[in-house]
Structures are given as C-alpha cells and as structure tokens.
Design an enzyme around this catalytic site. Structure first.
Site, PDB file in Angstrom:
ATOM      1  N   ASN A  21       0.851  -1.185   0.000  1.00  0.00           N
ATOM      2  CA  ASN A  21       0.000   0.000   0.000  1.00  0.00           C
ATOM      3  C   ASN A  21       0.899   1.252   0.000  1.00  0.00           C
ATOM      4  OD1 ASN A  21      -1.482   2.235   0.966  1.00  0.00           O
ATOM      5  ND2 ASN A  21      -3.080   0.856   1.691  1.00  0.00           N
TER       6      ASN A  21
ATOM      7  N   ASP B  65      -0.054   4.463  -0.214  1.00  0.00           N
ATOM      8  CA  ASP B  65      -0.759   5.709   0.134  1.00  0.00           C
ATOM      9  C   ASP B  65       0.141   6.736   0.815  1.00  0.00           C
ATOM     10  OD1 ASP B  65      -3.095   4.558  -0.750  1.00  0.00           O
ATOM     11  OD2 ASP B  65      -3.862   4.123   1.258  1.00  0.00           O
ATOM     12  N   HIS B  66       0.992   6.249   1.730  1.00  0.00           N
ATOM     13  CA  HIS B  66       1.692   7.225   2.566  1.00  0.00           C
ATOM     14  C   HIS B  66       2.887   7.870   1.875  1.00  0.00           C
ATOM     15  CE1 HIS B  66      -1.220   6.717   5.525  1.00  0.00           C
ATOM     16  NE2 HIS B  66      -0.950   5.451   5.736  1.00  0.00           N
TER      17      HIS B  66
ATOM     18  N   ARG C 219       3.585  18.939   1.012  1.00  0.00           N
ATOM     19  CA  ARG C 219       4.162  20.135   0.405  1.00  0.00           C
ATOM     20  C   ARG C 219       3.423  20.584  -0.858  1.00  0.00           C
ATOM     21  NH1 ARG C 219       9.480  21.930   1.951  1.00  0.00           N
ATOM     22  NH2 ARG C 219       9.211  22.002   4.186  1.00  0.00           N
TER      23      ARG C 219
ATOM     24  N   HIS D  17      -5.545   3.601  -1.794  1.00  0.00           N
ATOM     25  CA  HIS D  17      -6.866   3.971  -1.282  1.00  0.00           C
ATOM     26  C   HIS D  17      -7.187   5.388  -1.747  1.00  0.00           C
ATOM     27  CE1 HIS D  17      -9.591   4.303   2.566  1.00  0.00           C
ATOM     28  NE2 HIS D  17     -10.251   4.512   1.446  1.00  0.00           N
TER      29      HIS D  17
ATOM     30  N   ARG E  67      -9.268   8.143  -1.172  1.00  0.00           N
ATOM     31  CA  ARG E  67     -10.213   8.556  -0.130  1.00  0.00           C
ATOM     32  C   ARG E  67     -11.099   9.674  -0.633  1.00  0.00           C
ATOM     33  NH1 ARG E  67      -8.695   6.568   5.342  1.00  0.00           N
ATOM     34  NH2 ARG E  67     -10.539   7.756   5.859  1.00  0.00           N
TER      35      ARG E  67
ATOM     36  N   ARG F 229      -6.889  12.675   0.667  1.00  0.00           N
ATOM     37  CA  ARG F 229      -5.805  13.108   1.568  1.00  0.00           C
ATOM     38  C   ARG F 229      -4.451  12.530   1.173  1.00  0.00           C
ATOM     39  NH1 ARG F 229      -7.657   9.981   6.997  1.00  0.00           N
ATOM     40  NH2 ARG F 229      -9.543  11.100   6.461  1.00  0.00           N
ATOM     41  N   HIS F 230      -4.437  11.437   0.409  1.00  0.00           N
ATOM     42  CA  HIS F 230      -3.145  10.956  -0.094  1.00  0.00           C
ATOM     43  C   HIS F 230      -3.204  10.685  -1.592  1.00  0.00           C
ATOM     44  CE1 HIS F 230      -5.101   7.300   1.314  1.00  0.00           C
ATOM     45  NE2 HIS F 230      -4.777   7.506   2.577  1.00  0.00           N
TER      46      HIS F 230
ATOM     47  N   GLU G  43      -8.573   0.475  -3.084  1.00  0.00           N
ATOM     48  CA  GLU G  43      -9.422   0.511  -1.888  1.00  0.00           C
ATOM     49  C   GLU G  43     -10.374   1.683  -2.036  1.00  0.00           C
ATOM     50  OE1 GLU G  43      -6.113  -1.303   1.188  1.00  0.00           O
ATOM     51  OE2 GLU G  43      -6.777   0.766   1.411  1.00  0.00           O
TER      52      GLU G  43
ATOM     53  N   THR H 169     -17.755  -1.772  11.630  1.00  0.00           N
ATOM     54  CA  THR H 169     -18.004  -2.496  12.868  1.00  0.00           C
ATOM     55  C   THR H 169     -17.113  -1.882  13.953  1.00  0.00           C
ATOM     56  OG1 THR H 169     -16.242  -4.044  12.361  1.00  0.00           O
ATOM     57  CG2 THR H 169     -18.439  -4.640  11.596  1.00  0.00           C
ATOM     58  N   THR H 170     -17.294  -2.341  15.195  1.00  0.00           N
ATOM     59  CA  THR H 170     -16.495  -1.764  16.282  1.00  0.00           C
ATOM     60  C   THR H 170     -14.997  -1.972  16.029  1.00  0.00           C
ATOM     61  OG1 THR H 170     -16.904  -3.806  17.451  1.00  0.00           O
ATOM     62  CG2 THR H 170     -18.184  -1.900  18.138  1.00  0.00           C
TER      63      THR H 170
ATOM     64  N   GLU I 156     -10.935  -9.389   2.808  1.00  0.00           N
ATOM     65  CA  GLU I 156      -9.674  -9.042   3.465  1.00  0.00           C
ATOM     66  C   GLU I 156      -9.983  -8.926   4.957  1.00  0.00           C
ATOM     67  OE1 GLU I 156      -6.990  -6.263   1.653  1.00  0.00           O
ATOM     68  OE2 GLU I 156      -6.327  -5.546   3.612  1.00  0.00           O
TER      69      GLU I 156
ATOM     70  N   HIS J 151      -3.713  -4.695   7.696  1.00  0.00           N
ATOM     71  CA  HIS J 151      -3.815  -3.556   8.602  1.00  0.00           C
ATOM     72  C   HIS J 151      -2.937  -3.758   9.837  1.00  0.00           C
ATOM     73  CE1 HIS J 151      -5.573   0.328   9.635  1.00  0.00           C
ATOM     74  NE2 HIS J 151      -5.258  -0.030  10.858  1.00  0.00           N
ATOM     75  N   GLY J 152      -2.004  -2.837   9.990  1.00  0.00           N
ATOM     76  CA  GLY J 152      -1.167  -2.833  11.193  1.00  0.00           C
ATOM     77  C   GLY J 152      -0.089  -3.907  11.212  1.00  0.00           C
TER      78      GLY J 152
ATOM     79  N   GLY K 132       1.084  -1.462   4.345  1.00  0.00           N
ATOM     80  CA  GLY K 132       1.455  -0.134   3.899  1.00  0.00           C
ATOM     81  C   GLY K 132       2.277   0.663   4.885  1.00  0.00           C
ATOM     82  N   HIS K 133       1.625   1.120   5.940  1.00  0.00           N
ATOM     83  CA  HIS K 133       2.213   2.131   6.820  1.00  0.00           C
ATOM     84  C   HIS K 133       3.596   1.728   7.315  1.00  0.00           C
ATOM     85  CE1 HIS K 133       2.723   4.405  10.583  1.00  0.00           C
ATOM     86  NE2 HIS K 133       2.115   5.352   9.914  1.00  0.00           N
TER      87      HIS K 133
HETATM   88  N1  PXP Z   1      -5.820  -3.240   3.900  1.00  0.00           N
HETATM   89  C1  PXP Z   1      -6.769  -2.273   3.913  1.00  0.00           C
HETATM   90  C2  PXP Z   1      -8.133  -2.613   3.423  1.00  0.00           C
HETATM   91  C3  PXP Z   1      -6.468  -0.969   4.335  1.00  0.00           C
HETATM   92  O1  PXP Z   1      -7.412  -0.026   4.324  1.00  0.00           O
HETATM   93  C4  PXP Z   1      -5.139  -0.695   4.744  1.00  0.00           C
HETATM   94  C5  PXP Z   1      -4.773   0.683   5.167  1.00  0.00           C
HETATM   95  O2  PXP Z   1      -5.393   1.011   6.332  1.00  0.00           O
HETATM   96  C6  PXP Z   1      -4.209  -1.730   4.723  1.00  0.00           C
HETATM   97  C7  PXP Z   1      -4.570  -2.987   4.300  1.00  0.00           C
HETATM   98  C8  PXP Z   1      -2.786  -1.500   5.142  1.00  0.00           C
HETATM   99  O3  PXP Z   1      -2.725  -1.207   6.480  1.00  0.00           O
HETATM  100  P1  PXP Z   1      -1.365  -0.648   7.069  1.00  0.00           P
HETATM  101  O4  PXP Z   1      -1.113   0.652   6.397  1.00  0.00           O
HETATM  102  O5  PXP Z   1      -1.648  -0.519   8.521  1.00  0.00           O
HETATM  103  O6  PXP Z   1      -0.303  -1.656   6.749  1.00  0.00           O
END
Ligand code: PXP
Length: 244
Positions: free
Chosen positions: A11, A13-14, A22, A47, A49, A53-54, A74, A104-105, A155, A194-195, A216-217
């Site tokens: 991912n 995005d960042h 900038r 993604h 959005r 934002r990215h 995404e 969801t929560t 996913e 995610h994470g 991604g992150h």
């Molecule tokens: N999968 C989905 C559906 C996401 O929206 C994201 C970004 O939040 C990721 C994977 C990647 O997550 P991360 O950036 O925490 O690795």
C-alpha cells in the site's frame, strides 16, 4: 505473480501523504510502485479517499501505466468511487468503510448491516470483471454477509490482532485463522491486512488459507530508514519463512 505463494500487496498511500504535505509532486507514489514491481512485490494497493488526503485521481492511471502489477483499489461504497473504479478497471476493488456508521467496532466494513446498499455496487464491479474484496472484521456474521454478497475475496482486518498483546493476541490470531478457513471453505479467497509489521507478520503469514497480505504504513515508515526495496524484501523474507 508466483501461484500458490502468499502474495504481498504494498500500500503506497503514505508516499502520497508525504508528497501532499508540500503540495508538489515529490515523492511520487508512481516511483514507489515501480520499486515495488522491481523488487518482487505482487501488487500495488492504493486507497482513493473521499477527501483525497493521499492518493489522487490522476495517480491511479499513472500507477496503472507505470507497472504491470495488479492494482488493488481501496474504495468507499459510494457512487463516486464506483464510477472511478469502472473507469480505471483496477484488477481488484477492496470495499472499505470511510464513515463511522459503515464500520463495525473493530473498524471493518459492516457488510452484514449494509447488505442492501452494498449488493448492487458489488454486482456492478463484478459485472465489470473487477475482483471485489470486502475489508471485514474476522467475524462469522461478516463472512456470511460476504457469501450473500457474492464477494470472491474478503480481506480480514488484522488491526485488533496488531494492537493486542499476550493472550489477547493469541485470541485474535485464532479468530483470523478460523475466519480464513471458513471463507476458504465457502469458496472465498481470504486476504489480510492492517497494522502488520516485521514483528507481528509471521503468525498471520503462517495461516495456510491466506492468499495475500496488504501492508502499507510500516513498510513506508521503514523505507525512510532503509529504502523501500529493503523494507519490501525484508517483509517478503519474513512471510516466506513463516510458510513451510
Ligand atoms: N488493507 C486495507 C483494506 C487498508 O485499508 C489498509 C490501510 O489502512 C491496509 C490494508 C494496510 O494497512 P497498514 O497501512 O496498517 O499496513
């Protein structure tokens, strides 16, 4: 793409988050996509959005033109995003929640609570030969909803797993493993994301039914210190080592 191997979607995005800070065109997420392609990544995830934002609209075509890797877009379940997906025809569209009431929560898409809204959108993507994925919490009700929506892919949201520690993490891991198996038994290809980090990826990568991880992150963060090629290669190595 090597068949049978756990795929790594990166991912990017960042990279765009930093570019947008900038307002110019550096660093370019397209260059990141090219590096991912050159070092053996299996896909690019981006993604778009609602607030841009990215990733921006014009990035999508540029990413698609710059690499032959499959693009996993995404997107929120909105008419605007649907039109963009139909125009760009990414390999896959992963439906993610953007507003509180859609999730969801645990932060996954509430596919169970939103069947009527999602059904026509999913069908239109499928009719356009776009592989639909639903970003859902690892819960039976959400897998059942994915089955009713004819989604070929889910996913599984690994955020709760990533945040949990000790015994709680083991519980979260088991939920993800159980839901990956349930999805696979019902003909749905399970992915996860995610994470995920170097420290927590291996127990997830070892779940045999999972076909793809989207990360991604952490990879982009590590790339600041080691470069993107090195961060992707190290994640790839850890994923491979987790599977016999
Ligand atoms: N999968 C989905 C559906 C996401 O929206 C994201 C970004 O939040 C990721 C994977 C990647 O997550 P991360 O950036 O925490 O690795």
């Amino acid at each position: 793409m090597t068949p049978g191997r756990l795929r790594l979607g990166v991912n990017i995005d960042h990279v765009a988050t930093i570019r947008n800070a900038r307002g110019g065109d550096h660093p370019d997420p397209v260059r990141a996509a090219q590096i991912v392609a050159a070092c053996g990544g299996d896909g690019i995830t981006a993604h778009l959005r609602e607030d841009r934002r990215h990733i921006r609209d014009e990035d999508l075509a540029r990413i698609q033109a710059a690499t032959s890797l499959p693009l996993n877009l995404e997107m929120a379940a909105t008419e605007e995003m649907l039109a963009i997906a139909l125009r760009h025809k990414p390999h896959a569209a992963c439906i993610v929640p953007e507003r509180r009431e859609e999730r969801t929560t645990e932060g996954g898409l509430d596919a169970a609570g939103q069947h009527n809204r999602l059904y026509p959108l999913v069908q239109r993507l499928l009719d356009a030969d776009i592989r639909v994925s639903l970003f859902i919490a690892p819960e039976i009700a959400q897998i059942d909803a994915a089955i009713r929506l004819n989604a070929p892919v889910v996913e599984l949201h690994t955020g709760e797993y990533a945040h949990a520690e000790g015994a709680a993490r083991a519980v979260e891991l088991k939920r993800i493993a159980d839901m990956a198996a349930l999805a696979a038994r019902n003909g749905i290809e399970p992915h996860a994301g995610h994470g995920l980090t170097y420290d927590n990826v291996q127990p997830i990568a070892a779940i045999p039914q999972l076909a793809e991880l989207n990360i991604g992150h952490y990879l982009i963060g590590e790339a600041i210190f080691t470069g993107l090629e090195a961060s992707v290669l190290k994640m790839r190595e850890l994923m491979d080592a987790a599977r016999p």
